[in-house]
Design an enzyme around this catalytic site. Structure first.
Site, PDB file in Angstrom:
ATOM      1  N   SER A  76       3.911   2.301   7.929  1.00 45.64           N
ATOM      2  CA  SER A  76       4.212   1.929   9.324  1.00 45.64           C
ATOM      3  C   SER A  76       5.601   2.408   9.732  1.00 45.64           C
ATOM      4  O   SER A  76       5.863   2.647  10.906  1.00 45.64           O
ATOM      5  CB  SER A  76       4.158   0.405   9.480  1.00 45.64           C
ATOM      6  OG  SER A  76       5.153  -0.184   8.660  1.00 45.64           O
TER       7      SER A  76
ATOM      8  N   GLY B  84       0.804  -1.221   0.000  1.00 46.02           N
ATOM      9  CA  GLY B  84       0.000   0.000   0.000  1.00 46.02           C
ATOM     10  C   GLY B  84       0.837   1.271   0.000  1.00 46.02           C
ATOM     11  O   GLY B  84       0.364   2.338  -0.395  1.00 46.02           O
ATOM     12  N   SER B  85       2.087   1.171   0.424  1.00 43.46           N
ATOM     13  CA  SER B  85       2.999   2.323   0.343  1.00 43.46           C
ATOM     14  C   SER B  85       3.681   2.340  -1.017  1.00 43.46           C
ATOM     15  O   SER B  85       3.867   3.400  -1.620  1.00 43.46           O
ATOM     16  CB  SER B  85       4.069   2.245   1.444  1.00 43.46           C
ATOM     17  OG  SER B  85       3.465   2.304   2.713  1.00 43.46           O
TER      18      SER B  85
ATOM     19  N   ARG C 237      -3.166   0.915   3.067  1.00 40.12           N
ATOM     20  CA  ARG C 237      -3.927   1.064   1.812  1.00 40.12           C
ATOM     21  C   ARG C 237      -4.975   2.161   1.904  1.00 40.12           C
ATOM     22  O   ARG C 237      -5.297   2.812   0.917  1.00 40.12           O
ATOM     23  CB  ARG C 237      -4.552  -0.269   1.393  1.00 40.12           C
ATOM     24  CG  ARG C 237      -5.451  -0.926   2.437  1.00 40.12           C
ATOM     25  CD  ARG C 237      -5.718  -2.367   2.049  1.00 40.12           C
ATOM     26  NE  ARG C 237      -6.542  -3.104   3.010  1.00 40.12           N
ATOM     27  CZ  ARG C 237      -6.105  -3.613   4.146  1.00 40.12           C
ATOM     28  NH1 ARG C 237      -4.847  -3.429   4.518  1.00 40.12           N
ATOM     29  NH2 ARG C 237      -6.916  -4.287   4.939  1.00 40.12           N
TER      30      ARG C 237
ATOM     31  N   HIS D 267       0.234 -10.425 -26.073  1.00 37.42           N
ATOM     32  CA  HIS D 267       1.329 -11.300 -26.484  1.00 37.42           C
ATOM     33  C   HIS D 267       1.392 -12.587 -25.672  1.00 37.42           C
ATOM     34  O   HIS D 267       2.326 -13.358 -25.838  1.00 37.42           O
ATOM     35  CB  HIS D 267       2.651 -10.535 -26.404  1.00 37.42           C
ATOM     36  CG  HIS D 267       2.672  -9.359 -27.334  1.00 37.42           C
ATOM     37  ND1 HIS D 267       3.117  -9.445 -28.628  1.00 37.42           N
ATOM     38  CD2 HIS D 267       2.239  -8.086 -27.164  1.00 37.42           C
ATOM     39  CE1 HIS D 267       2.987  -8.264 -29.222  1.00 37.42           C
ATOM     40  NE2 HIS D 267       2.444  -7.421 -28.345  1.00 37.42           N
TER      41      HIS D 267
ATOM     42  N   SER E 276       7.090   4.189   3.639  1.00 31.82           N
ATOM     43  CA  SER E 276       6.535   3.069   4.405  1.00 31.82           C
ATOM     44  C   SER E 276       5.569   3.645   5.423  1.00 31.82           C
ATOM     45  O   SER E 276       5.991   4.397   6.315  1.00 31.82           O
ATOM     46  CB  SER E 276       7.630   2.285   5.128  1.00 31.82           C
ATOM     47  OG  SER E 276       7.034   1.399   6.060  1.00 31.82           O
TER      48      SER E 276
ATOM     49  N   THR F 166       8.765  -1.524   7.603  1.00 29.38           N
ATOM     50  CA  THR F 166       8.806  -2.563   6.557  1.00 29.38           C
ATOM     51  C   THR F 166      10.254  -2.842   6.166  1.00 29.38           C
ATOM     52  O   THR F 166      10.992  -1.943   5.746  1.00 29.38           O
ATOM     53  CB  THR F 166       7.954  -2.112   5.350  1.00 29.38           C
ATOM     54  OG1 THR F 166       6.613  -2.025   5.817  1.00 29.38           O
ATOM     55  CG2 THR F 166       8.019  -3.091   4.205  1.00 29.38           C
TER      56      THR F 166
ATOM     57  N   LYS G 251       5.531 -11.063   7.543  1.00 29.99           N
ATOM     58  CA  LYS G 251       6.473 -10.104   8.154  1.00 29.99           C
ATOM     59  C   LYS G 251       7.201 -10.732   9.343  1.00 29.99           C
ATOM     60  O   LYS G 251       8.378 -10.458   9.572  1.00 29.99           O
ATOM     61  CB  LYS G 251       5.738  -8.820   8.551  1.00 29.99           C
ATOM     62  CG  LYS G 251       5.357  -7.985   7.317  1.00 29.99           C
ATOM     63  CD  LYS G 251       4.766  -6.634   7.673  1.00 29.99           C
ATOM     64  CE  LYS G 251       4.521  -5.807   6.416  1.00 29.99           C
ATOM     65  NZ  LYS G 251       3.873  -4.528   6.642  1.00 29.99           N
TER      66      LYS G 251
ATOM     67  N   GLU H 144      -6.516  -7.821  -0.366  1.00 30.40           N
ATOM     68  CA  GLU H 144      -6.389  -7.514   1.063  1.00 30.40           C
ATOM     69  C   GLU H 144      -7.730  -7.298   1.758  1.00 30.40           C
ATOM     70  O   GLU H 144      -7.899  -7.701   2.899  1.00 30.40           O
ATOM     71  CB  GLU H 144      -5.493  -6.279   1.261  1.00 30.40           C
ATOM     72  CG  GLU H 144      -4.046  -6.548   0.850  1.00 30.40           C
ATOM     73  CD  GLU H 144      -3.138  -5.347   1.016  1.00 30.40           C
ATOM     74  OE1 GLU H 144      -3.235  -4.648   2.041  1.00 30.40           O
ATOM     75  OE2 GLU H 144      -2.321  -5.088   0.113  1.00 30.40           O
TER      76      GLU H 144
HETATM   77  C1  F6R Z   1      -1.818  -2.287   2.826  1.00 30.67           C
HETATM   78  C2  F6R Z   1      -0.978  -3.134   3.610  1.00 30.67           C
HETATM   79  C3  F6R Z   1       0.293  -3.663   3.034  1.00 30.67           C
HETATM   80  C4  F6R Z   1       1.424  -2.744   3.485  1.00 30.67           C
HETATM   81  C5  F6R Z   1       2.770  -3.383   3.217  1.00 30.67           C
HETATM   82  C6  F6R Z   1       3.940  -2.479   3.566  1.00 30.67           C
HETATM   83  O1  F6R Z   1      -2.827  -1.791   3.636  1.00 30.67           O
HETATM   84  O2  F6R Z   1      -1.245  -3.365   4.754  1.00 30.67           O
HETATM   85  O3  F6R Z   1       0.268  -3.793   1.637  1.00 30.67           O
HETATM   86  O4  F6R Z   1       1.314  -1.507   2.847  1.00 30.67           O
HETATM   87  O5  F6R Z   1       2.877  -4.555   3.941  1.00 30.67           O
HETATM   88  O6  F6R Z   1       3.786  -1.925   4.842  1.00 30.67           O
HETATM   89  P1  F6R Z   1       3.988  -0.367   5.037  1.00 30.67           P
HETATM   90  O7  F6R Z   1       3.027   0.289   4.092  1.00 30.67           O
HETATM   91  O8  F6R Z   1       3.693  -0.087   6.457  1.00 30.67           O
HETATM   92  O9  F6R Z   1       5.419  -0.113   4.664  1.00 30.67           O
END
Ligand code: F6R
Length: 329
Positions: free
Chosen positions: A88, A44-45, A138, A228, A86, A91, A314, A212
């Site tokens: 959060s 989402g980032s 997201r 293609h 990011s 990541t 994660k 998601e």
């Molecule tokens: C979207 C979502 C994931 C995170 C991804 C990266 O809502 O939860 O696609 O975006 O795991 O985490 P962040 O965005 O915190 O770096």
């Protein structure tokens, strides 16, 4: 994070206005002799990087690269600028790119709400935009996108005034009805989004939202590459695959529509060009498909907000070799 996911999408207009008005880059962005731009981020980032790549495709003469991995290519060297995003701030892939970028002497800017990334940016004097906390990444898309646009403006690469002037489209009352119509079409199927390279970020966003929020397998395909290889797959018969064409009016997407129908597939054509401003179309349809995927989740009785498997992934990554970065340095 007690807010309902649907409420988050419904607030996009107010959030966007707030971000345009209040967000600013903290610290001085180094823009001298920019040789290239790379945008790093996941999920989402990371989608913000895809949008910027497509936006700038015919607007700047410096190379633009998106990175959705732990490493930068070997040829990204001094003179390149890195925007690391990011939500959060924790990541691993993005943190690894940031640490490596500093080692290579690259200039950076960071976009985050919190976490290790914010701490690192502060400690190393890296310019940053701090976005509001309390959302899932997201649903924070407008916040992250506008923050990135603020960095592009500082770099003298792009001014988003037209987009900012169009944000009212996000308060359109018709969005819910369009979203329900789409979720009704997708219900019971595996949705395949087909668009062109320019709108690939929107296709990817739609796919990710149905992954998601609705907990569905979903895929995205783009023309001209579609013609293609993927085109041949549609010669097969499937009971639960449906195509959604994100159609900006180009002849080839009209061709895709007719072609798939001629093979008996269920196709929904969505005319996505509500404006001649690219970002306006991206944000408007991101909201429509976001709400649509939440509606489908609720209809299917699944929690749209929880992404348990991403958390498991994660946790696994935290125990991997790639987690041994020196983030304190
Ligand atoms: C979207 C979502 C994931 C995170 C991804 C990266 O809502 O939860 O696609 O975006 O795991 O985490 P962040 O965005 O915190 O770096």
């Amino acid at each position: 994070m007690t807010q309902d996911l649907m409420d988050m999408y419904l607030k996009w207009y107010e959030l966007s206005i707030h971000a345009v008005k209040d967000y600013k880059v903290e610290g001085k962005v180094a823009k001298e002799a920019l040789e290239g731009l790379t945008i790093s981020g996941m999920g989402g980032s990371g989608i913000v990087g895809d949008v910027i790549y497509s936006l700038l495709y015919d607007k700047t003469n410096i190379p633009v690269l998106t990175i959705k991995d732990h490493k930068l290519p070997i040829w990204v060297r001094k003179g390149w600028f890195v925007i690391a995003i990011s939500y959060s701030g924790n990541t691993l892939e993005t943190l690894n790119v940031v640490v490596e970028s500093l080692k290579r002497g690259l200039k950076l800017a960071v976009i985050t709400s919190d976490g290790k990334l914010l701490e690192y940016a502060r400690r190393h004097g890296i310019p940053f935009v701090k976005v509001d906390e309390g959302y899932v990444p997201r649903a924070a898309f407008p916040l992250l996108l506008i923050a990135a646009l603020k960095v592009l403006e500082e770099l003298d690469i792009y001014k988003a005034s037209k987009f900012y002037g169009n944000l009212r489209v996000l308060s359109d009352d018709g969005i819910i009805k369009i979203a329900e119509d789409i979720s009704g079409f997708i219900d019971g199927s595996i949705p395949i989004f087909i668009t062109n390279s320019k709108y690939y970020p929107l296709g990817l966003r739609c796919k990710n939202e149905f992954n998601e929020n609705a907990k569905l397998i979903s895929k995205v395909e783009v023309v001209p590459e579609w013609g293609h290889n993927d085109i041949v797959g549609w010669e097969g018969r499937y009971s639960n695959v449906k195509a959604i064409i994100l159609n900006d009016g180009s002849d080839v997407l009209n061709y895709v529509r007719h072609h798939l129908r001629s093979y008996g597939h269920e196709v929904k054509n969505v005319a996505i060009k509500i404006s001649d401003d690219y970002l306006t179309n991206i944000i408007y349809w991101s909201k429509v498909f976001g709400i649509s995927s939440v509606k489908l989740a609720l209809f299917r009785g699944v929690d749209p907000k929880k992404t348990e498997s991403i958390n498991k992934y994660k946790e696994f990554m935290k125990r991997s070799k790639l987690a041994r970065i020196n983030f304190r340095g």
